[in-house]
Motif scaffolding. Sequence first.
Motif, PDB file in Angstrom:
ATOM      1  N   ASN A  25      -8.303   7.954 -59.392  1.00  0.00           N
ATOM      2  CA  ASN A  25      -7.761   7.971 -58.029  1.00  0.00           C
ATOM      3  C   ASN A  25      -8.851   8.034 -56.962  1.00  0.00           C
ATOM      4  O   ASN A  25      -9.333   9.114 -56.607  1.00  0.00           O
ATOM      5  N   ASN A  50      -7.771  10.081 -53.687  1.00  0.00           N
ATOM      6  CA  ASN A  50      -7.669  11.543 -53.686  1.00  0.00           C
ATOM      7  C   ASN A  50      -8.519  12.091 -54.824  1.00  0.00           C
ATOM      8  O   ASN A  50      -8.138  12.024 -55.988  1.00  0.00           O
ATOM      9  N   PHE A  51      -9.686  12.613 -54.484  1.00  0.00           N
ATOM     10  CA  PHE A  51     -10.584  13.152 -55.505  1.00  0.00           C
ATOM     11  C   PHE A  51     -11.373  14.322 -54.927  1.00  0.00           C
ATOM     12  O   PHE A  51     -11.470  14.495 -53.714  1.00  0.00           O
ATOM     13  N   SER A 111      -5.482  18.508 -61.145  1.00  0.00           N
ATOM     14  CA  SER A 111      -5.410  17.045 -61.144  1.00  0.00           C
ATOM     15  C   SER A 111      -3.972  16.567 -61.278  1.00  0.00           C
ATOM     16  O   SER A 111      -3.524  15.665 -60.560  1.00  0.00           O
ATOM     17  N   ASN A 153      -1.716  17.662 -58.071  1.00  0.00           N
ATOM     18  CA  ASN A 153      -2.073  17.015 -56.804  1.00  0.00           C
ATOM     19  C   ASN A 153      -2.364  15.525 -56.934  1.00  0.00           C
ATOM     20  O   ASN A 153      -2.738  14.889 -55.947  1.00  0.00           O
ATOM     21  N   GLN A 200      -4.936  14.250 -58.262  1.00  0.00           N
ATOM     22  CA  GLN A 200      -6.296  14.244 -57.724  1.00  0.00           C
ATOM     23  C   GLN A 200      -7.328  14.171 -58.856  1.00  0.00           C
ATOM     24  O   GLN A 200      -7.333  15.011 -59.752  1.00  0.00           O
ATOM     25  N   SER A 201      -8.207  13.188 -58.798  1.00  0.00           N
ATOM     26  CA  SER A 201      -9.278  13.089 -59.784  1.00  0.00           C
ATOM     27  C   SER A 201     -10.316  14.174 -59.526  1.00  0.00           C
ATOM     28  O   SER A 201     -10.706  14.415 -58.383  1.00  0.00           O
ATOM     29  N   GLN A 202     -10.760  14.835 -60.596  1.00  0.00           N
ATOM     30  CA  GLN A 202     -11.703  15.949 -60.493  1.00  0.00           C
ATOM     31  C   GLN A 202     -13.061  15.522 -61.041  1.00  0.00           C
ATOM     32  O   GLN A 202     -13.184  15.118 -62.195  1.00  0.00           O
ATOM     33  N   HIS A 245      -8.662  13.082 -65.049  1.00  0.00           N
ATOM     34  CA  HIS A 245      -7.412  12.889 -64.300  1.00  0.00           C
ATOM     35  C   HIS A 245      -6.242  12.933 -65.281  1.00  0.00           C
ATOM     36  O   HIS A 245      -6.205  12.178 -66.243  1.00  0.00           O
TER      37      HIS A 245
END
Length: 238
Positions: A137, A140-141, A165, A168, A170-172, A236
């Motif tokens: 993503n 959003n990361f 992840s 949300n 969201q890639s971490q 993710h």
Amino acid sequence: MDTEHGVLYLIPTTLGDTAPLEVLPISVKKIIEQTNVYIVENEKSARRFIKKINSGKSQSALQMFRLNKFTNPIELPDFLEPCLRGVNIGLLSEAGCPGVADPGSDIVKLAHKKDIKVVPLVGPSSILMAIMSSGLNGQNFAFNGYLPIDKDERKKEIKRLEKLSFSNNQSQIFIETPYRNNKLLEDLASLLSDNTQICVAADISLSTEFIKTETANYWKKNMVDLHKRPTIFIIHKV
């Protein structure tokens, strides 16, 4: 902004032993040709980098201030004194872009407080290049720096980031000391859910570049040797 002040140029460097002008724009070369005062992490490697960019530049003319984790914060205002006298300064990272996962952010913050113009130059960022090439993503990361060294704390943090992840979308993103990369990949593969995506991005922009996104289950069976190779990890869960 006081126009009599010099400019603080944020000068990116290569991510490894690559010919600088293969990955850096000509604007970086022009600024280095015009600049003799630098804030650097390591003077020896900074001088070597400048020599690669401009072999004819006088090394004796260069003035360097050292900024790393051992630098006393009370020294920082002195580093910017040349700018206050109208002299341009270059801030050099050891690898990639200054101020990103880099102690240079402290001097940039101080420059803003002193009304010194800050100009970022274009160059490679391993964090951005990894998310670009991961297929995860990019909308959003989050970059999390280093994970805890303690085994139990690391396990908790890996599970926390996976949960974050998922909740949300969201890639971490995180990094590890290169000699511990193999152990980190083993931990990720064993601790994460089988279908959680893991991107391994090693040696970005180098001839040995390796970038692959696969499930934790895949990495359990297909380990790659990352020992002493600068690597970005992204997870993710969907």
